[in-house]
Design an enzyme around this catalytic site. Structure first.
Site, PDB file in Angstrom:
ATOM      1  N   TYR A  57       0.844  -1.194   0.000  1.00  0.00           N
ATOM      2  CA  TYR A  57       0.000   0.000   0.000  1.00  0.00           C
ATOM      3  C   TYR A  57       0.884   1.251   0.000  1.00  0.00           C
ATOM      4  O   TYR A  57       1.427   1.650   1.019  1.00  0.00           O
ATOM      5  CB  TYR A  57      -0.919   0.021   1.225  1.00  0.00           C
ATOM      6  CG  TYR A  57      -1.924  -1.091   1.298  1.00  0.00           C
ATOM      7  CD1 TYR A  57      -2.210  -1.896   0.185  1.00  0.00           C
ATOM      8  CD2 TYR A  57      -2.613  -1.367   2.470  1.00  0.00           C
ATOM      9  CE1 TYR A  57      -3.139  -2.914   0.244  1.00  0.00           C
ATOM     10  CE2 TYR A  57      -3.542  -2.389   2.545  1.00  0.00           C
ATOM     11  CZ  TYR A  57      -3.810  -3.157   1.442  1.00  0.00           C
ATOM     12  OH  TYR A  57      -4.730  -4.179   1.521  1.00  0.00           O
ATOM     13  N   GLY A 205     -13.235  -4.251   0.582  1.00  0.00           N
ATOM     14  CA  GLY A 205     -14.097  -3.726  -0.480  1.00  0.00           C
ATOM     15  C   GLY A 205     -15.544  -3.681  -0.046  1.00  0.00           C
ATOM     16  O   GLY A 205     -16.451  -3.877  -0.860  1.00  0.00           O
ATOM     17  N   ARG A 209     -15.519  -0.009  -3.456  1.00  0.00           N
ATOM     18  CA  ARG A 209     -14.745   1.136  -3.917  1.00  0.00           C
ATOM     19  C   ARG A 209     -15.616   2.384  -4.098  1.00  0.00           C
ATOM     20  O   ARG A 209     -15.468   3.148  -5.037  1.00  0.00           O
ATOM     21  CB  ARG A 209     -13.995   0.786  -5.210  1.00  0.00           C
ATOM     22  CG  ARG A 209     -12.904  -0.242  -4.951  1.00  0.00           C
ATOM     23  CD  ARG A 209     -12.379  -0.904  -6.161  1.00  0.00           C
ATOM     24  NE  ARG A 209     -13.303  -1.778  -6.829  1.00  0.00           N
ATOM     25  CZ  ARG A 209     -13.692  -2.967  -6.363  1.00  0.00           C
ATOM     26  NH1 ARG A 209     -13.257  -3.410  -5.208  1.00  0.00           N
ATOM     27  NH2 ARG A 209     -14.524  -3.712  -7.034  1.00  0.00           N
ATOM     28  N   LYS A 215     -22.801   8.111  -3.704  1.00  0.00           N
ATOM     29  CA  LYS A 215     -22.378   9.465  -4.068  1.00  0.00           C
ATOM     30  C   LYS A 215     -22.101   9.645  -5.554  1.00  0.00           C
ATOM     31  O   LYS A 215     -21.868  10.768  -6.004  1.00  0.00           O
ATOM     32  CB  LYS A 215     -21.132   9.851  -3.276  1.00  0.00           C
ATOM     33  CG  LYS A 215     -19.905   9.002  -3.578  1.00  0.00           C
ATOM     34  CD  LYS A 215     -18.730   9.406  -2.691  1.00  0.00           C
ATOM     35  CE  LYS A 215     -17.500   8.553  -2.966  1.00  0.00           C
ATOM     36  NZ  LYS A 215     -16.358   8.926  -2.088  1.00  0.00           N
TER      37      LYS A 215
END
Length: 327
Positions: A57, A205, A209, A215
């Site tokens: 990451y 997840g 995502r 939104k």
């Protein structure tokens, strides 16, 4: 915050874990170390003690940010710290799988340094590596556990057959897998196998995502470098079908005085065999929303209604396979 026992251990963890992939910045448009620290602080205030990270990451950045904050805040003993091993990368950022014993040892040593800790609570093999026998990888983790560098180990993204092979070689306590309302491939055999073998499930997840945040609109686009720009679910014509499902799910959440995100994560926590849902966040306001997903349950009729909506609107679902690093 709900708490659940992690199979094969004497520890309980929060039912929601803080996922720190976004903290690494890579594929998520960068990150702010100060803000990530505030996010961890807010998670602890909410009773979230499971923090999940990985060397890959941000190519070490996520671990460095998490480790620095835990060290400066002197709260390491309040956290169940989970990281991973078994992915290598070159100077160009190209990622490859490598679960060889040598790589596992070097990954663990590097994680201990970046996370500023003497031992890791959990180390998970990030992706199965066909070039390395599973038994050899498990043996390497067992050796590191005996040396006191980690308390427990697990796997991630393992199939049912791979998980069975891993449990025959040792005692992995968790399989971290992608799972949400729209990505349900593990229901076929991975999830039942985890239950059968008494292996915990960390579901990543959880809101697909951001798709289950509600939104996005049909005209929403994602810049190059954003992982969603390569996810087929976010491309036409499929994007419209997923958004249609979101529009039908939203009233179910509002009827509960909850957000769509709360509904999606609650659905996940109500699935038998799921130990924790990982909630990716890079600001306190994002992780603060997690509180609304716990302390209640969906009724059988609601679960059936959710399944019906997804089945009717998303007739050709797309899985998370696009995220897999090359074999």
């Amino acid at each position: 915050m709900e708490r659940r026992k992690l199979p094969g251990t004497d520890r309980e963890v929060s039912a929601i874990g803080l996922g720190t992939w976004v903290a690494g910045g890579a594929m998520w448009g960068g990150s702010d170390a100060r803000l990530i620290g505030k996010t961890i602080e807010k998670a602890l205030e909410l009773g979230i003690d499971l923090i999940d990270t990985a060397p890959v990451y941000g190519f070490g950045r996520s671990e460095e940010i998490v480790g620095a904050w835990l060290d400066e805040a002197k709260v390491r003993d309040r956290v169940f710290l989970a990281t991973k091993c078994g992915l290598a990368w070159d100077e160009a950022g190209r990622i490859r799988r490598d679960s060889s014993p040598a790589r596992i040892r070097s990954d663990v040593e590097a994680s201990l340094s970046r996370l500023r800790t003497e031992r890791l609570d959990l180390v998970q093999i990030h992706w199965p590596d066909p070039a390395t026998p599973i038994a050899a990888s498990i043996e390497a983790l067992e050796t590191l556990r005996e040396e006191g560098k980690l308390l427990w180990y697990g796997v991630s993204n393992y199939s049912a057959a791979q998980l069975a092979e891993a449990t025959a070689a040792g005692r992995p306590v968790v399989n971290q897998v992608p799972y949400n309302l729209f990505e349900r491939e593990i229901e076929e055999d991975v999830l039942p196998t985890c239950r059968e073998l008494d292996v915990g499930v960390f579901a990543y997840g959880a809101i697909c995502r951001g798709l289950l945040s509600g939104k996005f609109r049909p005209e929403t686009t994602f810049p190059e470098g954003d992982i969603r720009s390569s996810d087929p679910k976010f491309q036409p014509p499929r994007f419209a079908r997923y958004l249609a499902a979101v529009d039908r799910l939203r009233p179910m959440a509002y009827a509960r005085n909850k957000s769509l995100t709360h509904l999606a994560v609650r659905w996940l926590l109500d699935q038998p065999g799921v130990t924790a849902a990982l909630w990716g966040a890079r600001s306190p306001s994002q992780i603060e929303q997690a509180a609304g997903a716990t302390g209640w349950r969906l009724a059988p009729g609601e679960l059936e209604g959710i399944d019906r909506i997804v089945r009717e609107e998303v007739q050709a679902p797309i899985g998370p396979e696009f995220m897999a690093p090359p074999v």
